[in-house]
Design a protein around this motif. Structure first.
Motif, short mmCIF file in Angstrom:
data_model
loop_
_atom_site.label_atom_id
_atom_site.label_comp_id
_atom_site.label_asym_id
_atom_site.label_seq_id
_atom_site.Cartn_x
_atom_site.Cartn_y
_atom_site.Cartn_z
N GLU A 213 1.02 -1.26 -0.11
CA GLU A 213 -0.01 -0.03 0.22
C GLU A 213 0.95 1.33 -0.01
O GLU A 213 1.94 1.34 0.81
CB GLU A 213 -0.79 -0.14 1.37
CG GLU A 213 -2.01 0.95 1.45
CD GLU A 213 -2.86 0.71 2.63
OE1 GLU A 213 -3.91 0.08 2.22
OE2 GLU A 213 -2.37 1.49 3.54
N LYS A 214 0.73 2.20 -0.95
CA LYS A 214 1.47 3.37 -0.91
C LYS A 214 0.81 4.20 -0.11
O LYS A 214 -0.39 4.77 -0.16
CB LYS A 214 1.76 3.90 -2.37
CG LYS A 214 2.21 2.69 -3.22
CD LYS A 214 3.43 3.43 -4.27
CE LYS A 214 3.91 2.35 -5.13
NZ LYS A 214 4.75 1.36 -4.52
N THR A 215 1.63 5.37 0.43
CA THR A 215 1.15 6.44 1.05
C THR A 215 2.01 7.64 0.54
O THR A 215 3.14 7.42 0.38
CB THR A 215 1.41 6.18 2.72
OG1 THR A 215 2.71 5.92 3.01
CG2 THR A 215 0.63 5.24 3.09
N ALA A 216 1.40 8.87 0.63
CA ALA A 216 2.10 10.31 -0.03
C ALA A 216 2.16 11.13 1.12
O ALA A 216 1.25 11.19 1.98
CB ALA A 216 1.11 10.53 -1.03
N ASP A 217 3.24 11.72 1.21
CA ASP A 217 3.62 13.03 1.89
C ASP A 217 4.04 13.98 1.33
O ASP A 217 4.35 13.79 -0.01
CB ASP A 217 3.98 12.56 3.38
CG ASP A 217 5.36 12.06 3.25
OD1 ASP A 217 5.59 11.12 4.10
OD2 ASP A 217 5.83 12.16 2.01
N THR A 218 4.55 15.19 2.14
CA THR A 218 5.13 16.25 1.53
C THR A 218 6.68 15.82 0.71
O THR A 218 6.99 16.35 -0.17
CB THR A 218 5.60 17.37 2.33
OG1 THR A 218 6.26 16.94 3.47
CG2 THR A 218 4.36 18.00 2.78
N ASP A 219 7.43 14.90 1.26
CA ASP A 219 8.34 14.45 0.95
C ASP A 219 8.55 13.37 -0.09
O ASP A 219 9.58 13.15 -0.89
CB ASP A 219 9.50 13.97 2.01
CG ASP A 219 10.07 14.97 2.73
OD1 ASP A 219 10.21 14.50 4.17
OD2 ASP A 219 10.05 16.08 2.25
N GLY A 220 7.31 12.92 -0.29
CA GLY A 220 7.39 11.78 -1.54
C GLY A 220 6.41 10.71 -1.11
O GLY A 220 5.25 11.02 -0.66
N GLU A 221 6.99 9.51 -1.17
CA GLU A 221 6.08 8.19 -1.22
C GLU A 221 6.77 7.24 -0.52
O GLU A 221 7.91 6.85 -0.67
CB GLU A 221 5.87 7.75 -2.63
CG GLU A 221 4.50 7.27 -3.03
CD GLU A 221 4.23 7.00 -4.49
OE1 GLU A 221 3.46 7.64 -4.88
OE2 GLU A 221 4.99 6.01 -5.09
N ALA A 222 5.90 6.73 0.35
CA ALA A 222 6.47 5.23 1.02
C ALA A 222 5.59 4.31 0.76
O ALA A 222 4.34 4.52 0.31
CB ALA A 222 6.56 5.56 2.43
N SER A 223 5.86 2.98 0.98
CA SER A 223 5.16 1.96 0.75
C SER A 223 5.10 1.04 2.07
O SER A 223 6.34 0.77 2.52
CB SER A 223 5.24 1.06 -0.54
OG SER A 223 6.43 0.38 -0.43
N LYS A 224 3.99 0.43 2.30
CA LYS A 224 4.30 -0.42 3.45
C LYS A 224 3.37 -1.85 2.97
O LYS A 224 2.47 -1.93 2.34
CB LYS A 224 3.29 -0.08 4.62
CG LYS A 224 1.95 0.42 4.64
CD LYS A 224 1.59 1.19 5.93
CE LYS A 224 0.23 1.57 5.68
NZ LYS A 224 -0.28 2.38 6.84
#
Lengths: 890, 244
Positions: A213-224
């Motif tokens: 599952e991808k999550t987005a924030d100000t710095d970019g993208e992470a996935s868990k």
């Protein structure tokens, strides 16, 4: 002659029987039934072809009869792709993995899908059970994996290829951690994953799904990595849960109640936990807040926990396509900690030591309400609205005494610092999301808007004194009052547009606006008991952030290969105003952040990804113009108006290879980060040993490393072997007392293990050595190499089906190379005996012993440019519990 | 009235064609066109062909009649080989297969002289690919036969035509082969049309009862005796038994 002939014929006959048996043992027959999309009506004249995967050789084919049945005979024992086709339906592919010893494989009923409706799905059938790949989601069909009677979800997970569950219940898949566990797509009794895996019965599960599952924030993208347990429809009727009580009759106890009730399309659940032990059902967020993780050896302090909650879920609409759920959670946690620290500060011409003891008590109490509404506007459009509110009260008390010693170990200064504060916080958050799919493949649009509002009030006191032998240097008695108000809103618009069958254009626009106000007043207490404002620590800040980011990427998929190239264009504006001093500071940064990635994905059994990404952070306002903190006057921070944003180059290669037939997997990650203008805290020390730090930019920092995991199941045995290797090397630069230093660190940690799993018995043994070394800085002439040796053993046995289960675990740590008093070896042994009662085995009585040798202690070491620090924390050691557990089930 | 009947017939024919295309086919006749590139097949003749400026491609036509138990592949009586100076450089063999017993009688055409031999239909190991194409309005899959270390044969087959049949006696795929080609393109077969019709034994025009039908090893000995062992072996490999 006649007799000789008969004898010869007899042996020939026996030999032929044997040969036939041998040949038959080496061939397998695959049978199945094909139906239409309803799953009920058999389809005749369906063409099925078996092609051997390793060399694409055609090995057999058949056509279904009137009853939809087919039979592929005399196939060699191997892995096959079955192609199933009929002019009226979409073609279906099915992978079948046979194993030596298989003679007849009966596939489950295979429904065909009408033209145009077939999803990108490849079905894999292992004779132990089917495994689905639906797009990027891996699906295991639970019933196809045999588990013991009364097994729970965790027992089923241990059977799934590529899934590992350690003794604490932590789950990994192909070497990567499972970050979150859902049940039917939602949290289950809060965020603690082991509540689901240790309580849901295995026979209630329909599927186990794993996806990213991808999550987005100000710095970019992470996935868990998510693990979702889906329940069978019949399991969603009635109720299930458990209640248990455990105590040592003195100060340790654990009590829990979990109850889940299903009726038609409604689901209601409640839970309650209260305990004073480390095995408290802490979720990951609690673990972070209290600095506790799942590893018993790293749990600090002495906790007291209370958690209560309730959840109601309701599906409505003609096809139950809409969903509403509401949940309430309450928690109150207390942690008391005692820790010791020994730090050596090393300079070119001198060195000194700081020995400190710290006692703290942290209390947090929180109420939270969350509502989720999901409305299917049509078959392709989903609207979700998720408002949440939480109210929190916390208090923190810390008392620290520090002794500064010179090289001769003579004290030249000591200080005491007492700090306490009480915080009240309210947070309101709302997220609205609209996701639209289209009939055109690979086209999608989504819009998400989030609003967050936070109010916080804080009151505190600081009492600090510093003295040399026979002389008081300074003392401080202050009170703090802080009011914080923050408003934030962000929006994300995403659109994926297929330009051709193979090329997709992805567009994203992200916007965020933050407005924070923080008013902090610090007052000094005078000798007459009155207070006067301390202008050095008092501030009244307003901070406004505005972020705009456009992300553009092109992806091209051809066969097993996917290429992705893209860039972020980010514009960030920050304005920070100190109304108390009327000083304003602004930052404006525009970044161009390219990235490129290549993925090779062959049937999800062999995946490889090579990527290069970039990132940039602006210095935090506290690094440029810090708000001075009075919590501990041995440490001060000053600002740096010349700070520039950093720029990070990240390269990464990861590889997974999985052979489901041989149950062998390999995963490795190689990474390298190189940072320009990295932020580093330069340090200077005064004659009293007080530290003053200032953030500066440094160049040339890098880190590269590798983590490797390999495991294989030994064929025809329940034994498995695993090997892991973690290694990294880094270089960091800094300025200490106006001199430039660089420090190089290396860590290498190999680990080997053997495991044995059968239904009634399991054991595992592993051993690792961690080599840590640091050189450079001003510590180069000091011993800064240390080792951690770790040996583990775990054993579990269901004794001769008597309903009695015995479990034990042992972890041995040996430390070398640390400072005196910190090279502590310890062995942690746990053991437990469980007995189930009643014909349904719902009642379980247990006797548990933790840390039988009473040796548990937490030790860590950190090495920096001119500092070597050893920490030890007191944690719960030996205790015993008698537990009674009752399983609730309709 | 006539117009109504005509319209109805049209729809019935269309429907039956549509049904025939969708339903599985157990009997009929396939018309194949074979194109032979003389230079690719006989590289040693390339100078000769180029010197004469002759058309290097020869087109031949064959029919494959079949039902569930029998198939017969033979040169077409209705469409003749294309004219050209190299049209005698191609072979016109016939194959009569008993699909139930997996036996075959082959008639080899050696420049007007015919030799018959019987054998068990040779088995081939086919590799299936994901490639697909349409031939004669049938969806076909591509398969590959690795004949030897240096020779690969490509075939496109459709599972909609049930019997295991194909041109030049090339069979063994789960359906009818409608396309066949050598790797270098020297010989390429494509079905031009498929006529769905009942086929009976009496429809097959192949009379061999009065002729001597040899066994395989007998035939090889005879050819070697006629041409010499070296030339005989070359003839068998390149022409007579190329598709075995």
């Amino acid at each position: 002659m006649g007799r000789e002939l008969n004898k010869r014929n007899f042996f020939v006959f026996i030999f032929c029987c044997f040969l036939t048996t041998l040949l038959n043992a080496q061939t397998v027959e695959i049978n199945g039934v094909i139906t239409d999309s309803t799953g009920n009506k058999p389809v005749s004249s369906v063409f099925i072809m078996a092609v051997r995967v390793k060399d694409s050789l055609l090995c057999g084919y058949d056509r279904t009869k009137k009853d939809g049945a087919f039979s592929l005979r005399n196939l060699p024992n191997d892995t096959f792709k079955l192609t199933i086709s009929h002019t009226n339906y979409d073609e279906k592919k099915l992978f079948v993995l046979t194993q030596s010893g298989d003679k007849i494989i009966q596939l489950p009923t295979i429904p065909l899908v009408n033209h145009g409706k077939q999803l990108d799905e490849a079905l894999i059938f292992v004779n132990r059970g089917p495994i689905y790949y639906k797009g990027d989601t891996l699906v295991f069909v639970a019933d196809s994996f045999k588990v013991k009677e009364n097994a729970v979800a965790e027992d089923l997970l241990r059977k799934l290829p590529g899934v590992k569950v350690d003794s604490k219940g932590k789950i990994t898949f192909q070497g990567k951690d499972i970050d979150q566990i859902y049940v039917d797509g939602d949290e289950f009794f809060g965020a603690d994953p082991t509540v689901a895996t240790k309580n849901i019965d295995a026979d209630a599960l329909k599927n186990v799904q794993i996806y990213e599952e991808k999550t987005a924030d100000t710095d970019g993208e992470a996935s868990k990595q998510i693990l979702n347990l889906t329940l069978k429809e019949e399991a969603k009727k009635g109720y299930f849960g458990k209640s248990s009580l455990a105590s040592d009759g003195k100060k340790f106890y654990e009590g829990e109640l979990l109850y889940n009730n299903f009726k038609n399309n409604r689901n209601f659940s409640i839970y309650g936990l209260n305990n004073t032990t480390p095995r408290s059902g802490f979720d990951w967020e609690d673990s972070y807040n209290f600095n506790i993780d799942g590893n018993e050896a790293n749990r600090e302090g002495f906790p007291w926990n209370l958690k209560l909650g309730a959840r109601y879920k309701y599906k409505y609409g003609k096809k139950k396509q809409h969903e509403f759920n509401i949940s309430y959670d309450y928690k109150k946690n207390t942690i008391q900690k005692i820790s010791k620290n020994n730090t050596q500060y090393i300079f070119q011409d001198t060195s000194y030591f700081n020995q400190s003891v710290s006692k703290s008590k942290d209390v947090i109490e929180e109420n939270g309400l969350r509502i989720y509404t999901g409305i299917k506007l049509d078959s392709l459009t989903l609207l979700t609205i998720t408002p949440q509110i939480s109210m929190q009260q916390s208090s923190y008390n810390q008392e620290e005494s520090s002794d500064y010693l010179n090289n001769a170990r003579t004290s030249f200064r000591n200080s005491t610092n007492q700090y306490n504060d009480q915080i009240q916080k309210s947070i309101f958050n709302n997220e609205v999301s609209l996701v639209k799919d289209y009939l055109k493949k690979n086209r999608s649009t989504s819009f998400t808007n989030t609003i967050n509002y936070e109010l916080q009030n804080e009151l505190g006191n600081v009492l600090f004194s510093s003295k040399q032998p026979l002389q008081l240097l300074s003392s401080t008695n202050q009170k703090n009052g802080t009011n914080y108000q923050g408003f934030s809103t962000s929006s994300t618009l995403l659109h994926a547009e297929p330009l051709t069958k193979k090329i997709t254009l992805n567009l994203e626009y992200f916007n965020q606006f933050d407005n924070y106000q923080k008013n902090k007043q610090v007052e000094d207490r005078l000798s007459d008991g009155s207070y006067v404002v301390n202008s050095l620590y008092t501030s009244d800040f307003t901070k406004i952030n505005q972020t705009n980011r456009i992300k553009l990427s092109l992806s091209r998929k051809k066969g097993f290969h996917t290429f992705l190239v893209g860039t972020n264009l980010r514009d960030l504006r920050v304005k920070n105003t100190n109304k108390y001093t009327d000083v304003s500071f602004s930052q404006h940064v525009t970044n161009f952040l390219p990235y490129i990635s290549y993925t090779f994905n062959k049937k999800n059994t062999f995946r490889m990804n090579v990527s290069y990404t970039t990132n940039s952070s602006i210095p935090d306002i506290n690094q440029i113009q810090p708000v001075l903190s009075n919590t501990n006057q041995n440490y001060r921070t000053i600002g740096n108006l010349d700070l520039k944003p950093n720029f990070t180059h990240q390269g990464r290669v990861w590889l997974y290879k999985y052979n489901s037939l041989k149950r062998r997997y390999l995963s490795t990650t190689i990474y390298a980060n190189f940072v320009q203008n990295e932020f580093s805290n330069s340090l200077s020390y005064d004659s009293l040993g007080r530290t003053i730090s200032q953030t500066i930019n440094v160049d040339g920092n890098y880190i590269f490393g590798n983590s490797l995991h390999f495991s294989i199941d030994i064929p025809k045995t329940p034994l498995g072997i695993s090997f892991a290797l973690r290694a990294n090397a880094s270089r960091n630069a800094n300025v200490i007392n106006q001199k430039n230093y660089q420090i190089f660190k290396e860590t290498v940690e190999p680990e080997v293990g053997i495991s044995f799993y059968k239904d009634s018995i399991h054991f595992n043994v592993s051993s690792s050595i961690a080599y840590n070394n640091a050189r450079g800085g001003s510590i180069s002439n000091t011993t800064s190499t240390y080792y951690v040796y770790k040996n583990q053993f775990g054993f579990g046995w269901d004794i001769f089906q008597t309903g009695i289960r015995f479990e034990t675990s042992l972890v041995n740590y040996k430390n070398t190379g640390r400072s005196q008093g910190y090279n502590v070896d310890r062995t942690i042994i746990n053991a437990s005996l469980h007995r189930s009662f009643l014909t349904s085995k719902k009642l379980i009585v247990s006797l548990e012993g933790n840390d039988l040798l009473n040796q548990n202690i937490q030790l860590t070491r950190t090495i920096d440019y001119n500092q070597i620090s050893d920490f030890s924390n007191q944690i719960i050691a030996r205790y015993f519990l008698v537990r009674v557990l009752y399983k609730l089930k309709s | 009235m006539q117009r109504i009947l005509l319209t109805l017939s049209f729809f019935v024919v269309c429907f039956s064609c549509f049904t025939n295309v969708c339903a599985q086919i157990h009997s009929g006749t396939i018309l194949f066109e074979r194109k032979t590139n003389i230079i690719k097949k006989y590289p040693e003749l390339s100078d000769f062909v180029n010197e004469f400026g002759a058309d290097k491609t020869v087109s031949d036509y064959f029919t494959l009649q079949f039902n569930d138990s029998i198939s017969f592949y033979s040169p077409s009586n209705d469409i003749q080989t294309s004219e050209g100076m190299f049209n005698s450089f191609t072979e016109n063999h016939s194959y009569l297969d008993n699909l139930n017993h997996k036996t075959r009688i082959t008639q080899l055409d050696m420049g007007g002289e015919y030799f018959l031999f019987s054998e068990v239909i040779p088995k081939k190991q086919w590799k299936i690919t994901d490639s697909k194409r349409k031939i004669a309005d049938f969806k076909c899959r591509k398969a590959i036969w690795q004949k030897n270390d240096s020779t690969r044969i490509y075939a496109w087959f459709t599972e909609e035509i049930i019997p295991e049949i194909g041109p030049e006696g090339v069979t063994g795929l789960p359906g009818a082969i409608l396309g066949l080609a050598t790797e270098n393109g020297s010989m390429v077969y494509f079905a031009q049309s498929v006529t769905v019709q009942p086929i009976d034994k009496s429809d097959i025009n192949f009379s061999y009862k009065k002729k001597k039908v040899m066994q395989l090893n007998e035939l090889i000995q005879k050819i070697n005796a006629l041409l010499g062992e070296k030339e005989g072996k070359e003839k068998l490999e390149k022409e007579l038994f190329y598709w075995r």
